[in-house]
Write an enzyme that holds these catalytic residues in place. Structure first.
Site, PDB file in Angstrom:
ATOM      1  N   GLU A   1      30.080 -51.641  24.795  1.00 48.85           N
ATOM      2  CA  GLU A   1      29.948 -52.753  25.607  1.00 48.85           C
ATOM      3  C   GLU A   1      31.177 -53.593  25.732  1.00 48.85           C
ATOM      4  O   GLU A   1      31.889 -54.038  24.919  1.00 48.85           O
ATOM      5  CB  GLU A   1      28.811 -53.515  25.506  1.00 48.85           C
ATOM      6  CG  GLU A   1      28.685 -54.770  26.425  1.00 48.85           C
ATOM      7  CD  GLU A   1      27.401 -55.672  25.901  1.00 48.85           C
ATOM      8  OE1 GLU A   1      26.666 -56.233  26.829  1.00 48.85           O
ATOM      9  OE2 GLU A   1      27.043 -55.710  24.495  1.00 48.85           O
TER      10      GLU A   1
ATOM     11  N   LYS B   1      23.883 -54.152  33.850  1.00 51.40           N
ATOM     12  CA  LYS B   1      23.069 -54.474  32.911  1.00 51.40           C
ATOM     13  C   LYS B   1      21.917 -55.460  33.541  1.00 51.40           C
ATOM     14  O   LYS B   1      21.954 -56.464  34.158  1.00 51.40           O
ATOM     15  CB  LYS B   1      23.698 -55.413  31.822  1.00 51.40           C
ATOM     16  CG  LYS B   1      22.950 -55.824  30.665  1.00 51.40           C
ATOM     17  CD  LYS B   1      24.039 -56.477  29.620  1.00 51.40           C
ATOM     18  CE  LYS B   1      23.134 -56.920  28.417  1.00 51.40           C
ATOM     19  NZ  LYS B   1      24.076 -57.822  27.345  1.00 51.40           N
TER      20      LYS B   1
ATOM     21  N   CYS C   1      23.135 -52.772  25.494  1.00 50.84           N
ATOM     22  CA  CYS C   1      23.087 -53.781  24.313  1.00 50.84           C
ATOM     23  C   CYS C   1      21.495 -54.448  24.578  1.00 50.84           C
ATOM     24  O   CYS C   1      20.452 -53.734  23.981  1.00 50.84           O
ATOM     25  CB  CYS C   1      24.012 -54.801  24.343  1.00 50.84           C
ATOM     26  SG  CYS C   1      24.112 -55.930  23.065  1.00 50.84           S
TER      27      CYS C   1
END
Length: 250
Positions: free
Chosen positions: A39, A107, A141
């Site tokens: 990331e 995300k 994540c």
């Protein structure tokens, strides 16, 4: 399908140096079909992106990803902090193929505990990309903590989690990776960083897990390294056929 997962120490807010490091690690693991970076691999996890995020969908690090994909005849994947053309900041996961085509995922679950939501705009789309016969769900994540969003509807074979997941919470990382593999009957390709940034320390946690929840391979903690493995779709499909739990999912 041969994949290489790249665990690296990310130089804070230095895209050029991180491109150099990434290129070195990729070229040291030749003949893979897919290389996966962590990331925000080009800058580190920047919750205050002003002056750090790269500019737009033709930023230098994305251009480099396209060049490396063409050079290695492989896909290159990983997320970048970008200042998008609409003025928003995005934590954007790029999946780049050798022909220059790009799929991206923004995300969905921003890390509110770390104030990521104060500066970044969340995505809304669940994104799957097919590459050389394998279907990949793209995740970043904190998405790992939200299993409904990652539910396998029979539409993917592997999920990729790219992360900057700190040492202080590494046990939940490892437990949740196994849960996602088991409940979705898929491979989990997890790439986390090592080193530190101004907020956190990172020990790594880069792992490949199969649909049984078994650890196939892992990078040692606190080490810059790569792991290269083959995804066996025949074995995966045979397991799904023998034990078709996805048919009974909510």
């Amino acid at each position: 399908m041969i994949i290489t997962q790249i665990q690296q120490d990310i130089a804070w807010a230095d895209p050029a140096e991180n491109r150099r490091r990434s290129e070195e690690q990729i070229l040291a693991a030749p003949q893979s079909d897919l290389y996966v970076l962590p990331e925000m691999w080009s800058t580190g996890f920047a919750t205050e992106p002003e002056g750090i995020a790269e500019e737009g969908d033709e930023c230098a690090s994305l251009v480099w990803m396209k060049q490396m994909a063409a050079r290695t005849d492989a896909a290159i994947a990983g997320s970048i902090a970008i200042h998008a053309s609409d003025g928003t900041y995005r934590n954007r996961f790029y999946f780049v193929k050798p022909d220059g085509s790009v799929t991206h995922y923004d995300k969905r679950h921003l890390f509110t505990y770390g104030n990521e939501h104060h500066r970044y705009t969340a995505g809304s789309e669940r994104v799957i990309v097919e590459w050389r016969g394998v279907r990949f769900l793209l995740q970043i994540c904190y998405d790992l903590r939200f299993p409904v969003f990652a539910r396998n509807h029979g539409d993917y074979d592997a999920v990729i989690y790219v992360a900057s997941w700190p040492t202080s919470r590494i046990q939940p990382w490892r437990a949740l990776l196994r849960a996602r593999a088991i409940e979705n009957q898929c491979y989990v390709i997890a790439v986390d960083r090592t080193g530190s940034d101004p907020a956190c320390d990172y020990c790594g946690g880069t792992e490949l897990i199969d649909a049984y929840g078994t650890l196939v391979s892992a990078c040692p903690d606190n080490t810059v390294c790569t792991i290269t493995n083959e995804l066996d779709l025949d074995a995966l499909n045979a397991f799904r056929k023998k034990f078709p739990v996805l048919n009974d999912a909510d």
